[in-house]
Write a protein that holds these residues in place. Structure first.
Motif, mmCIF file in Angstrom:
data_model
loop_
_atom_site.group_PDB
_atom_site.id
_atom_site.type_symbol
_atom_site.label_atom_id
_atom_site.label_comp_id
_atom_site.label_asym_id
_atom_site.label_seq_id
_atom_site.Cartn_x
_atom_site.Cartn_y
_atom_site.Cartn_z
ATOM 1 N N ALA A 3 -1.241 0.069 2.270
ATOM 2 C CA ALA A 3 -0.948 -0.790 3.422
ATOM 3 C C ALA A 3 -1.597 -0.196 4.676
ATOM 4 C CB ALA A 3 0.557 -0.931 3.605
ATOM 5 N N LEU A 4 -1.471 1.114 4.853
ATOM 6 C CA LEU A 4 -2.053 1.762 6.034
ATOM 7 C C LEU A 4 -3.572 1.608 6.060
ATOM 8 C CD1 LEU A 4 0.007 5.089 6.212
ATOM 9 C CD2 LEU A 4 -0.118 3.330 7.982
ATOM 10 N N ASN A 5 -4.203 1.801 4.913
ATOM 11 C CA ASN A 5 -5.664 1.827 4.876
ATOM 12 C C ASN A 5 -6.316 0.458 4.764
ATOM 13 O OD1 ASN A 5 -6.960 4.721 4.626
ATOM 14 N ND2 ASN A 5 -4.898 4.761 3.772
ATOM 15 N N VAL A 6 -5.647 -0.467 4.117
ATOM 16 C CA VAL A 6 -6.288 -1.779 3.902
ATOM 17 C C VAL A 6 -5.698 -2.852 4.822
ATOM 18 C CG1 VAL A 6 -6.809 -3.562 2.190
ATOM 19 C CG2 VAL A 6 -6.846 -1.162 1.520
ATOM 20 N N LEU A 7 -4.359 -2.873 4.919
ATOM 21 C CA LEU A 7 -3.747 -3.910 5.767
ATOM 22 C C LEU A 7 -3.613 -3.447 7.219
ATOM 23 C CD1 LEU A 7 -0.854 -5.053 3.373
ATOM 24 C CD2 LEU A 7 -3.140 -6.020 3.590
ATOM 25 N N ARG A 8 -3.867 -2.150 7.437
ATOM 26 C CA ARG A 8 -3.762 -1.560 8.777
ATOM 27 C C ARG A 8 -2.370 -1.736 9.366
ATOM 28 N NH1 ARG A 8 -7.799 1.753 8.551
ATOM 29 N NH2 ARG A 8 -9.622 0.752 7.740
ATOM 30 N N CYS A 9 -1.352 -1.563 8.518
ATOM 31 C CA CYS A 9 0.019 -1.596 9.032
ATOM 32 C C CYS A 9 0.866 -0.608 8.246
ATOM 33 C CB CYS A 9 0.619 -3.000 8.929
ATOM 34 S SG CYS A 9 1.063 -3.470 7.254
ATOM 35 N N GLU A 10 1.975 -0.212 8.865
ATOM 36 C CA GLU A 10 2.894 0.696 8.183
ATOM 37 C C GLU A 10 4.051 -0.133 7.629
ATOM 38 O OE1 GLU A 10 5.681 4.569 9.173
ATOM 39 O OE2 GLU A 10 4.433 3.699 10.736
ATOM 40 N N ILE A 11 4.429 0.123 6.386
ATOM 41 C CA ILE A 11 5.611 -0.566 5.842
ATOM 42 C C ILE A 11 6.826 0.219 6.340
ATOM 43 C CG2 ILE A 11 6.799 -1.374 3.764
ATOM 44 C CD1 ILE A 11 4.127 -1.281 2.282
ATOM 45 N N VAL A 12 7.698 -0.457 7.090
ATOM 46 C CA VAL A 12 8.823 0.283 7.688
ATOM 47 C C VAL A 12 10.137 -0.022 6.951
ATOM 48 C CG1 VAL A 12 7.737 0.340 9.961
ATOM 49 C CG2 VAL A 12 9.351 -1.503 9.414
ATOM 50 N N ASN A 13 11.089 0.883 7.147
ATOM 51 C CA ASN A 13 12.450 0.772 6.596
ATOM 52 C C ASN A 13 12.483 0.856 5.065
ATOM 53 O OD1 ASN A 13 15.209 0.660 6.622
ATOM 54 N ND2 ASN A 13 15.324 -1.566 6.847
ATOM 55 N N TRP A 14 11.781 1.854 4.522
ATOM 56 C CA TRP A 14 11.932 2.154 3.086
ATOM 57 C C TRP A 14 13.326 2.731 2.875
ATOM 58 C CZ3 TRP A 14 8.625 0.494 -0.405
ATOM 59 C CH2 TRP A 14 7.262 0.391 -0.127
ATOM 60 N N THR A 15 14.049 2.245 1.893
ATOM 61 C CA THR A 15 15.393 2.789 1.647
ATOM 62 C C THR A 15 15.543 3.392 0.249
ATOM 63 O OG1 THR A 15 16.166 0.640 0.898
ATOM 64 C CG2 THR A 15 16.542 1.196 3.232
ATOM 65 N N TRP A 16 14.604 3.096 -0.662
ATOM 66 C CA TRP A 16 14.798 3.605 -2.032
ATOM 67 C C TRP A 16 13.460 3.756 -2.744
ATOM 68 C CZ3 TRP A 16 19.484 5.202 -3.643
ATOM 69 C CH2 TRP A 16 19.621 5.551 -4.993
ATOM 70 N N ASP A 17 13.293 4.875 -3.437
ATOM 71 C CA ASP A 17 12.135 5.058 -4.313
ATOM 72 C C ASP A 17 12.668 5.327 -5.718
ATOM 73 O OD1 ASP A 17 9.979 6.015 -5.828
ATOM 74 O OD2 ASP A 17 8.987 6.866 -4.079
ATOM 75 N N SER A 18 12.522 4.354 -6.599
ATOM 76 C CA SER A 18 13.135 4.499 -7.931
ATOM 77 C C SER A 18 12.426 5.572 -8.773
ATOM 78 C CB SER A 18 13.173 3.156 -8.673
ATOM 79 O OG SER A 18 11.942 2.505 -8.613
ATOM 80 N N MET A 19 11.203 5.932 -8.416
ATOM 81 C CA MET A 19 10.548 7.020 -9.152
ATOM 82 C C MET A 19 11.188 8.362 -8.775
ATOM 83 S SD MET A 19 6.578 8.206 -9.236
ATOM 84 C CE MET A 19 5.920 7.497 -10.723
ATOM 85 N N LEU A 20 11.398 8.555 -7.479
ATOM 86 C CA LEU A 20 12.055 9.793 -7.042
ATOM 87 C C LEU A 20 13.472 9.866 -7.594
ATOM 88 C CD1 LEU A 20 11.140 10.256 -3.271
ATOM 89 C CD2 LEU A 20 10.391 11.614 -5.214
#
Ligand code: SF4
Length: 410
Positions: free
Chosen positions: A302-319
């Motif tokens: 998202a940062l490199n291609v869409l030039r935006c930051e995805i905000v408010n991540w609350t869960w990473d199921s891999m972690l």
């Protein structure tokens, strides 16, 4: 009534070298006393136990689990309130005794288990067990090996899971083979304690087999629909031209946005920034919760291609998967989807095209752009992407429930 398996799965399969997988190819029936050993046990509690292969005493008596390791299994199950020969039916991954040139027991070879798989599957079809206990590597190879497209690895990776296998409509519960427990040093009971715990988990009462619900994968073209949709939570998933986005020419090819465990939007990524704006607005909206599986991937792209930051991540199921269980090789989405939801292969057709053309370069391109030129390619890719986001959503929900149920001291 429809059976567990399609005709294709039960039919004789042919090896790559052209030999059919039959008793003739295997040949073990020729030298043993009890060829093609029959399933044994009264099956009163609907449990099937799959071992490795008959040993000499089993072959002499024409029944599985008659030797020392069989006795150990009987004793351990008895402690858990289960009678091996009354409550269960037992078979082996290889149903004739394998012998070396001196007539001693030997482990079966993969090809012998491949040849015997049809017998095992038809036995499952006939008995329709509720629970199938897989003892050791060969039992896992027999029932999972031919369907698992990733690296199978050994029993240490598979033991302890209770897998609601949707193809077999039974709980698959892999654990160590009793011969492994028997070989352990008396002073080190760790493996035995783990084994007993695995068996206890497999055979506990009240396990309700989950019914699989097909999700709705809604393909959209115009992203403005995202502006009107009342998102509270979203699981974004990208399919991209590589692992890392830093080489010129990399693209996000398509995106999936699951908003519930049963529904996701999917779309090919618009070329023009103006057409992508509703997506950027959603990603940068702090009121919408974001979840994912290995979220650094989506964030980086998202940062490199869409030039935006995805905000408010609350869960990473891999972690979270790693926190629950830190064994290697178990946190990837395909493995977590299978062990938690029993869906064994939704990735292989498209997955092969997502492999990099240069293993040593994380910025290398894969063949996804070639794939979408094929007939049905874009549709298959969108479905694949949709299932990823749905499985991530479902996994995050399951993990959150597990955390809620933990008895934490704070
Ligand atoms: S081990 Fe299985 S495949 Fe091989 S001969 Fe015996 S029954 Fe047939």
């Amino acid at each position: 009534m429809e059976g567990f398996f399609s005709k294709k799965e039960i039919d004789t399969i042919t090896r790559p070298d052209g030999k059919p997988l039959t008793c003739i190819t295997c040949g073990l029936y020729k030298d043993c006393k009890s060829p093609r050993m029959q399933p044994f046990g009264n099956f009163k509690r609907g449990i099937m136990v799959i071992g490795e292969a008959p040993v000499k005493i089993d072959d002499d008596e024409g029944k599985p689990f008659q030797g020392k390791t069989g006795k150990l299994l009987q004793r351990t199950l008895r402690k858990l309130g289960v009678d091996l020969f009354e409550d269960c039916v037992s078979i082996n991954a290889c149903n004739c005794r394998p012998m070396d040139s001196k007539g001693n027991n030997r482990p079966p070879e993969n090809i012998e288990v491949d040849c015997c798989r049809k017998r095992v599957l038809t036995t499952i079809e006939k008995y329709k067990p509720k629970v199938i206990v897989l003892l050791g590597n060969m039992a896992v190879y027999s029932l999972i090996g031919h369907r698992w497209k990733g690296k199978l690895d050994g029993i240490t990776k598979w033991r302890g899971w209770a897998i609601p296998d949707q193809d077999l409509q039974a709980w698959l519960c892999p654990t160590f083979h009793p011969s492994f427990i028997e070989r352990q040093d008396d002073r080190n009971r760790v493996a035995e304690v783990i084994w007993e715990k695995d068996l206890f988990n497999s055979l506990r009462e009240g396990m309700i087999f989950p019914k699989y619900k097909e999700p709705e994968i809604e393909i959209i073209k115009d992203l403005s629909i995202l502006r009107k949709h009342p998102f509270k939570v979203v699981v974004p998933d990208f399919e991209t031209t590589g692992i890392k986005p830093h080489m010129v020419g990399h693209k996000i090819v398509c995106c999936s946005l699951a908003d519930t465990p049963d529904h996701t939007f999917v779309f090919m990524m618009p070329e023009k920034r103006v057409d992508r704006l509703p997506l950027v607005e959603l990603f940068t909206n702090p009121k919408v919760e974001k979840r994912g599986h290995n979220i650094k991937f989506e964030q980086l792209w998202a940062l490199n291609v869409l030039r935006c930051e995805i905000v408010n991540w609350t869960w990473d199921s891999m972690l979270a998967a790693h926190v629950f269980d830190n064994r290697p090789g178990i946190t990837n989405l395909a493995f977590q989807t299978y062990v938690n939801f029993g869906i064994i292969d939704y990735k292989s057709e498209v997955g092969a095209w997502l492999k990099s053309t240069d293993d040593k370069n994380a910025n290398a391109f894969n063949r996804i752009l070639e794939f979408i030129q094929r007939p049905e390619g874009p549709k298959k890719l969108l479905n694949y992407c949709g299932y990823d986001a749905i499985n991530e959503f479902r996994l995050s929900e399951l993990q959150m429930k597990e955390v809620e149920n933990l008895d934490l001291p704070f």
